[in-house]
Design an enzyme around this catalytic site. Structure first.
Site, PDB file in Angstrom:
ATOM      1  N   HIS A   1      42.681  50.046  50.212  1.00 46.05           N
ATOM      2  CA  HIS A   1      41.893  51.049  50.928  1.00 46.05           C
ATOM      3  C   HIS A   1      40.621  51.388  50.145  1.00 46.05           C
ATOM      4  CE1 HIS A   1      44.879  51.870  54.019  1.00 46.05           C
ATOM      5  NE2 HIS A   1      45.776  51.648  53.065  1.00 46.05           N
TER       6      HIS A   1
ATOM      7  N   THR B   1      45.036  42.770  37.967  1.00 46.71           N
ATOM      8  CA  THR B   1      43.786  43.167  38.622  1.00 46.71           C
ATOM      9  C   THR B   1      42.695  42.116  38.496  1.00 46.71           C
ATOM     10  OG1 THR B   1      43.003  44.280  36.624  1.00 46.71           O
ATOM     11  CG2 THR B   1      44.261  45.617  38.202  1.00 46.71           C
ATOM     12  N   LYS B   2      42.903  41.138  37.599  1.00 45.00           N
ATOM     13  CA  LYS B   2      41.910  40.084  37.347  1.00 45.00           C
ATOM     14  C   LYS B   2      42.608  38.734  37.274  1.00 45.00           C
ATOM     15  CE  LYS B   2      38.834  43.126  34.857  1.00 45.00           C
ATOM     16  NZ  LYS B   2      38.228  43.495  33.604  1.00 45.00           N
TER      17      LYS B   2
ATOM     18  N   ARG C   1      47.104  42.222  30.657  1.00 45.58           N
ATOM     19  CA  ARG C   1      46.198  41.642  29.672  1.00 45.58           C
ATOM     20  C   ARG C   1      46.893  40.461  29.006  1.00 45.58           C
ATOM     21  NH1 ARG C   1      49.247  44.472  26.729  1.00 45.58           N
ATOM     22  NH2 ARG C   1      49.148  45.086  24.602  1.00 45.58           N
TER      23      ARG C   1
END
Length: 122
Positions: free
Chosen positions: A51, A102-103, A117
């Site tokens: 969102h 997230t990456k 990480r």
């Protein structure tokens, strides 16, 4: 296991010999692709959209953003990890339990944490 398509153009592709543990949810608005020989532990959540959260407009009136998720072959996703929009997890990578990805994750990387990480390479 839940496979949720939330738009008419949404696709979920799953390769050969994929294991999905109890409570796994794949939530697609655009595209989620999972390679072959992937292990998905219980409670994993994979989504290609989220969102919008701009200031001003009501949160429920802002709509969503989407980006494809790609999980390559021979990946292991640990219990209760979360994979967010636009992420590519490289071949042979391991994502630790409870991690939030997230990456992009490099091939053969071992990642953990919130946000995930690099811990080491396999």
């Amino acid at each position: 296991m839940w496979l949720k398509l939330v738009s008419a153009q949404a696709t979920i592709e799953i390769g050969d010999y994929v294991f999905m543990g109890r409570g796994t949810e794949i939530d697609a608005s655009l595209a989620v692709a999972i390679g072959s020989h992937v292990l998905i532990a219980p409670g994993v959540f994979i989504t290609d959209h989220g969102h919008n959260i701009d200031a001003g407009p009501r949160i429920d009136a802002q709509g969503c953003h989407a980006a494809p998720v790609i999980i390559e072959d021979e990946v292991w996703l640990g219990t209760h990890c979360v994979v967010l929009p636009g992420v590519r997890i490289g071949r042979g990578a391991v994502v630790g339990a409870g991690a939030v990805v997230t990456k992009d994750v490099l091939p053969y990387a071992v990642v953990a944490g919130v946000p995930a990480r690099l811990l080491r390479m396999r």
